[in-house]
Enzyme design. Structure first.
Site, mmCIF file in Angstrom:
data_model
loop_
_atom_site.group_PDB
_atom_site.id
_atom_site.type_symbol
_atom_site.label_atom_id
_atom_site.label_comp_id
_atom_site.label_asym_id
_atom_site.label_seq_id
_atom_site.Cartn_x
_atom_site.Cartn_y
_atom_site.Cartn_z
ATOM 1 N N ARG A 1 0.806 -1.216 0.000
ATOM 2 C CA ARG A 1 0.000 0.000 0.000
ATOM 3 C C ARG A 1 0.845 1.276 0.000
ATOM 4 N NH1 ARG A 1 -4.901 2.107 1.744
ATOM 5 N NH2 ARG A 1 -4.590 3.900 3.088
ATOM 6 N N CYS B 1 -1.953 -4.938 3.135
ATOM 7 C CA CYS B 1 -2.571 -5.843 4.116
ATOM 8 C C CYS B 1 -4.087 -5.763 4.059
ATOM 9 C CB CYS B 1 -2.146 -5.454 5.527
ATOM 10 S SG CYS B 1 -0.508 -5.981 5.956
ATOM 11 N N ARG C 1 -9.324 0.695 4.153
ATOM 12 C CA ARG C 1 -8.127 1.516 3.920
ATOM 13 C C ARG C 1 -8.166 2.329 2.630
ATOM 14 N NH1 ARG C 1 -2.746 -1.687 5.591
ATOM 15 N NH2 ARG C 1 -2.061 0.282 6.462
ATOM 16 N N ASP D 1 -0.132 -1.591 15.427
ATOM 17 C CA ASP D 1 0.754 -2.621 14.882
ATOM 18 C C ASP D 1 1.296 -3.572 15.957
ATOM 19 O OD1 ASP D 1 0.351 -1.634 12.383
ATOM 20 O OD2 ASP D 1 2.342 -0.778 12.114
ATOM 21 N N ILE E 1 -8.085 2.001 15.478
ATOM 22 C CA ILE E 1 -7.530 2.553 14.227
ATOM 23 C C ILE E 1 -8.124 1.863 13.001
ATOM 24 C CG2 ILE E 1 -5.400 3.060 12.943
ATOM 25 C CD1 ILE E 1 -5.530 4.507 15.653
#
Ligand code: UD1
Length: 420
Positions: free
Chosen positions: A93, A117, A122, A307, A329
């Site tokens: 991305r 991912c 997104r 993450d 998020i």
């Protein structure tokens, strides 16, 4: 396809040197498009994602030279093509971020909409809105963004409706060569943003306020080539710290900027693991004491990083009690839960929350993950589990963790990579 095979139940003991940050490295690589002089990056991680970015840059005409010693030379003397094709952009991305620099330098670009991912929808609307504010004309056609900026980009006052790391970085990469001043409001404050600003400023850019919500960028007409060292990877460091906390033992993490993980250390300590920091390293220790339950929610920096959410969940899946984990998020970042459940974890997901009821032990199983960080949580769970765990789809891990099997193996883990 490779898989990782782990014989679990062995505490970790040893040292791990943390590599350069993947999330910084790939944006720093895009910086080379902004100058006709050479850019040298040191402390570069060798990863599938940096390789993918290198392939894309080479397609655009950049001379890419990967050294043996964690260095990379990038030289965009001229731009041979302003088209970033689907085949290359879909692999990662963040490669979409070449759009801004191409527009800034060549005043036009055609870049495929990104892949990456599978963690939620997104979109890239914030990126495109910011580039439009800088004066770009943008059209979407057949999966591509067609962008033009006749006469070049112009500084603007931009307020992001919510915090986006990628959109903040992308706008910086475009605004450095724009005419006039750009003000970014509600900018992301991650260490990778500061790293990008430090590199650009060393090249002659005029960026102030990186690491704060309001950033100012006064456009310059030219950037110079330099040599720049990538910041250490806080997510890799946090992953190994959480792995040590999950399986127990003692691990010293070297080449760490511990202040970049300010939200992690108190929570690891609360879960019963001792953390000792000095200037460049962190010692993580847990010997036989139980893991305690801890609630956690992810936030933009300086909050707890999304993450590390999956890795944190692997730890508290073995806690002595119930932990509640909230993902703020990404809307679809609990894909590791069913895999951890296959290993014996007790996790119930409702919307953005996971209720993790600690179990006494995990059992080895065949598991697979659909994203990079989730795969790391399965490795940590496998290290702590009784019996054999096979983590399939290792290519996710290879995108973002340099030599994970070797680094953990050096700490006594019984872990190997097997090609099928
Ligand atoms: C970067 C990191 C990723 C990390 C994430 C959040 C890289 C290569 N990746 O991803 O590892 O998990 O930050 O810390 O640096 N969004 C929109 N529209 C946009 C842009 C984003 O709706 O135009 C949404 C996303 O879907 C997400 C949220 O905003 O829900 C935050 O995403 P963002 O901060 O942009 O993450 P990335 O830059 O993609």
């Amino acid at each position: 396809m490779d898989k990782i095979v782990i014989e679990g139940g062995v505490p970790l003991s040893g040292e791990i040197t943390i590599s350069g940050a993947k999330n910084s490295a790939i944006k720093l690589m895009a910086v080379c498009l902004l100058t006709d002089e050479p850019l040298e990056l040191t402390n570069m991680p060798k990863l599938r994602d940096t390789r993918s970015m290198g392939e894309l840059l080479a397609e655009l005409g950049v001379a890419v030279d990967v050294g043996q010693d964690s260095t990379m030379q990038l030289h965009a003397r001229t731009i041979a093509s302003t088209t970033a094709p689907y085949d290359l952009v879909r692999k990662m991305r963040a490669s979409f971020n070449v759009l801004g620099p191409l527009l800034a330098r060549c005043h036009q670009a055609k870049v495929s909409l990104p892949g990456g991912c599978a963690i939620g929808a997104r979109p890239v609307d914030l990126h495109l809105d910011a580039l439009k504010a800088l004066g770009a004309e943008i059209e979407l056609s057949e999966g591509y963004v067609l962008a033009k900026a006749k006469g070049g980009l112009k500084g603007a006052d931009i307020t992001f409706p919510f915090i986006s790391v990628g959109a903040t970085e992308h706008t910086m990469l475009a605004a450095v060569l724009a005419k006039g001043e750009t003000v970014l409001n509600n900018a992301a404050r991650e260490p990778e943003i500061i790293d990008l600003a430090d590199c650009l400023n060393a090249m002659g850019a005029k960026i102030t306020g990186a690491g704060r919500s309001e950033m100012r960028i006064v456009g310059v007409s030219k950037l110079n080539g330099i040599s720049y060292a990538v910041v250490p990877d806080r997510i890799e460091a946090g992953t190994y710290a959480l792995a040590a906390a999950t399986v127990g033992g003692s691990v010293r993490l070297k080449n760490v900027r511990s202040e970049h993980l300010g939200a992690l250390w108190p929570l690891i300590a609360k879960a019963g693991t001792k953390v000792t920091m000095d200037e460049n390293s962190v010692l993580v220790e847990r010997f036989g004491t139980p893991i305690l339950p801890v609630d956690m929610e992810t936030q933009a920096y300086p909050g707890f990083p999304t993450d590390l959410q999956a890795q944190f969940m692997a730890m508290v899946s073995l806690a002595d009690g119930v932990s509640i984990i909230r993902e703020n998020i990404f809307e679809n970042r609990f894909m590791h839960c069913p895999e951890l459940v296959r290993m014996g974890a007790n996790i119930t997901v409702t919307g953005r929350e996971a209720i993790v009821r600690g179990v006494k032990g995990l059992k080895g199983a065949q598991v697979m993950a659909t994203d990079l960080r989730a795969s790391a949580s399965l490795v940590a769970a496998g290290l702590a589990a009784v019996g054999t765990t096979e983590v399939l789809r290792v290519y996710h891990l290879d995108r973002g963790f340099e030599k994970i099997d070797e680094k953990l193996g050096n700490c006594g883990a019984r872990i190997k990579r097997v090609s099928e």
